[in-house]
Design an enzyme around this catalytic site. Structure first.
Site, PDB file in Angstrom:
ATOM      1  N   HIS A  63       6.443 -10.762  -2.114  1.00 48.83           N
ATOM      2  CA  HIS A  63       7.662 -10.060  -2.474  1.00 48.83           C
ATOM      3  C   HIS A  63       8.873 -10.951  -2.215  1.00 48.83           C
ATOM      4  O   HIS A  63       8.764 -12.008  -1.589  1.00 48.83           O
ATOM      5  CB  HIS A  63       7.773  -8.758  -1.684  1.00 48.83           C
ATOM      6  CG  HIS A  63       6.775  -7.724  -2.102  1.00 48.83           C
ATOM      7  ND1 HIS A  63       6.779  -6.433  -1.622  1.00 48.83           N
ATOM      8  CD2 HIS A  63       5.733  -7.780  -2.972  1.00 48.83           C
ATOM      9  CE1 HIS A  63       5.796  -5.742  -2.173  1.00 48.83           C
ATOM     10  NE2 HIS A  63       5.146  -6.542  -2.991  1.00 48.83           N
ATOM     11  N   GLU A  65      11.525 -10.780  -0.275  1.00 48.15           N
ATOM     12  CA  GLU A  65      11.922 -11.066   1.099  1.00 48.15           C
ATOM     13  C   GLU A  65      11.059 -12.157   1.716  1.00 48.15           C
ATOM     14  O   GLU A  65      11.564 -13.050   2.414  1.00 48.15           O
ATOM     15  CB  GLU A  65      11.829  -9.798   1.956  1.00 48.15           C
ATOM     16  CG  GLU A  65      12.750  -8.677   1.517  1.00 48.15           C
ATOM     17  CD  GLU A  65      12.090  -7.700   0.559  1.00 48.15           C
ATOM     18  OE1 GLU A  65      12.366  -6.498   0.667  1.00 48.15           O
ATOM     19  OE2 GLU A  65      11.284  -8.140  -0.299  1.00 48.15           O
ATOM     20  N   ALA A 166      19.234  -3.233 -35.501  1.00 46.87           N
ATOM     21  CA  ALA A 166      20.347  -3.939 -36.131  1.00 46.87           C
ATOM     22  C   ALA A 166      20.832  -3.093 -37.293  1.00 46.87           C
ATOM     23  O   ALA A 166      20.033  -2.471 -37.998  1.00 46.87           O
ATOM     24  CB  ALA A 166      19.896  -5.312 -36.626  1.00 46.87           C
ATOM     25  N   ALA A 174      18.616  -1.172 -43.345  1.00 46.68           N
ATOM     26  CA  ALA A 174      18.024  -1.872 -44.486  1.00 46.68           C
ATOM     27  C   ALA A 174      18.722  -1.397 -45.752  1.00 46.68           C
ATOM     28  O   ALA A 174      19.339  -0.319 -45.775  1.00 46.68           O
ATOM     29  CB  ALA A 174      16.522  -1.605 -44.579  1.00 46.68           C
ATOM     30  N   ALA A 175      18.633  -2.206 -46.798  1.00 46.77           N
ATOM     31  CA  ALA A 175      19.210  -1.824 -48.083  1.00 46.77           C
ATOM     32  C   ALA A 175      18.340  -0.758 -48.748  1.00 46.77           C
ATOM     33  O   ALA A 175      17.228  -0.466 -48.302  1.00 46.77           O
ATOM     34  CB  ALA A 175      19.327  -3.053 -48.979  1.00 46.77           C
ATOM     35  N   THR A 208       6.346   0.067 -39.675  1.00 44.84           N
ATOM     36  CA  THR A 208       6.873  -1.277 -39.432  1.00 44.84           C
ATOM     37  C   THR A 208       5.741  -2.290 -39.341  1.00 44.84           C
ATOM     38  O   THR A 208       5.851  -3.413 -39.846  1.00 44.84           O
ATOM     39  CB  THR A 208       7.703  -1.292 -38.138  1.00 44.84           C
ATOM     40  OG1 THR A 208       8.812  -0.397 -38.282  1.00 44.84           O
ATOM     41  CG2 THR A 208       8.220  -2.684 -37.830  1.00 44.84           C
ATOM     42  N   GLY A 283      11.434   6.231 -38.389  1.00 43.51           N
ATOM     43  CA  GLY A 283      10.670   7.415 -37.992  1.00 43.51           C
ATOM     44  C   GLY A 283      10.376   7.430 -36.509  1.00 43.51           C
ATOM     45  O   GLY A 283      10.523   8.462 -35.839  1.00 43.51           O
ATOM     46  N   SER A 286      13.533   8.076 -34.516  1.00 41.18           N
ATOM     47  CA  SER A 286      13.851   9.505 -34.527  1.00 41.18           C
ATOM     48  C   SER A 286      12.988  10.266 -33.539  1.00 41.18           C
ATOM     49  O   SER A 286      13.461  11.172 -32.843  1.00 41.18           O
ATOM     50  CB  SER A 286      13.643  10.082 -35.928  1.00 41.18           C
ATOM     51  OG  SER A 286      14.591   9.591 -36.831  1.00 41.18           O
TER      52      SER A 286
END
Length: 337
Positions: A63, A65, A166, A174-175, A208, A283, A286
């Protein structure tokens, strides 16, 4: 014991410097320590100098410490330890950090966050019982805190979720014809890859996975892979393993698939993931938003106008302004286009 964040010791310049150094050390190991927290620690010698720095090592390693004490070997008697998280008191794969601090002769322990984990918390009292002065410090301004996702994850018993997307300045990812590469510029994409390296998992939906054939790896600008790679996760019922060339990258690299968001988060948490990044699509975004499962948003906004296209969310969250989700901006910076 002095748990007053306003104590004089907490505002001493060397203490603030040490805390910032400890937070930076913890920040650098994000994504490599889960299910353990990315803790940073610093040792201040009796002469007021920083003589040791440490950070949580991957599971099974020491750890923060213990690493800081080793770095300060021979200079720990009567010294001060500054730690981003209350030192643990339990024995797991490694011994309790409280015992290591006591045996090293530490006189003062200053920590930033209390440990909410029932099995590890309570270290403050152990130190006090051993005669060590303990002070809880206030958070310094302008310093990224690597522990926030881990703390939230322990509280919620699920991974901390960041939704990343983005969009154009008028809110499309997206377009209308489905094209989205690239809304953002090279600088923003490089930042995304650097960020991926510090996540436990990257999550996408089956849509995706089939449309983009992503690799979901963390890469340097030259295309080589970064040292730490997050888990690749797909959520949805369409079988990606049998998708052939449409998902060749994921099938080549390996991935996990879960039918639902709840199933994915439960299994990810059970297997150690504490900080995950959801990258799409609409999707899935959402689904997370409608279930109240988005803890942070990471938005890349490009100076582009489309007029119409594919929205960030496939389904509305509300039909009235009063029902809109209120957000709390944390930071903003430029990252090219």
């Amino acid at each position: 014991m002095d748990s007053n964040p306003g104590a004089d010791q907490a505002v001493a310049p060397i203490v603030e410097q040490a805390l910032r150094t400890a937070m930076s050390a913890g920040w650098e190991v994000r994504g490599t320590t889960s299910p353990n927290p990315p803790v940073g620690a610093v040792i201040i010698s009796t002469s007021g100098e920083i003589v040791g720095t440490g950070a949580t090592q991957p599971v099974g390693g020491v750890h923060a410490e213990v690493q800081a004490l080793a770095d300060a070997a021979g200079k720990t008697e009567g010294a001060t330890a500054v730690v981003t998280l209350e030192p643990c008191r339990h024995t797991g794969r490694t011994g309790p950090c409280t015992q290591a601090l006591i045996e090293a002769g530490i006189k003062d322990v200053l920590f930033l966050h209390s440990d909410p984990n029932p099995s590890a918390g309570g270290g403050e009292q152990v130190l006090v019982d051993a005669g060590i002065n303990v002070v809880q410090l206030p958070s310094p301004e302008g310093v990224p805190d690597a522990l926030i996702p881990w703390l939230k994850s322990v509280q919620l018993r699920r991974p901390h979720v960041t939704l990343k997307f983005a969009q154009t300045i008028d809110g499309f990812t997206a377009a209308a014809d489905g094209t989205s590469q690239w809304i953002t510029g090279e600088m923003a994409r490089d930042y995304v890859h650097a960020d991926r390296e510090h996540r436990d998992a990257i999550i996408i939906g089956t849509g995706t996975a089939l449309i983009d054939n992503p690799s979901l790896t963390a890469r340097y600008p030259d295309g080589t892979q970064r040292e730490h790679q997050p888990r690749r996760v797909v959520i949805g019922r369409r079988n990606i393993a049998d998708a052939g060339d449409a998902a060749s990258n994921l099938n080549r690299l390996g991935f996990e698939q879960y039918a639902t968001i709840d199933e994915a988060l439960a299994e990810l948490y059970a297997t150690g993931a504490r900080d995950v990044l959801v990258e799409g699509g609409a999707g899935l975004a959402s689904g997370f938003a409608n279930q109240g499962l988005v803890d942070w948003l990471q938005v890349y906004q490009a100076p582009l106008l489309l007029g119409e296209g594919i929205s960030v969310l496939a389904h509305p969250l509300t039909n009235t302004l009063k029902g809109a989700s209120a957000l709390c901006p944390r930071a903003a910076s430029g990252a090219g286009r």
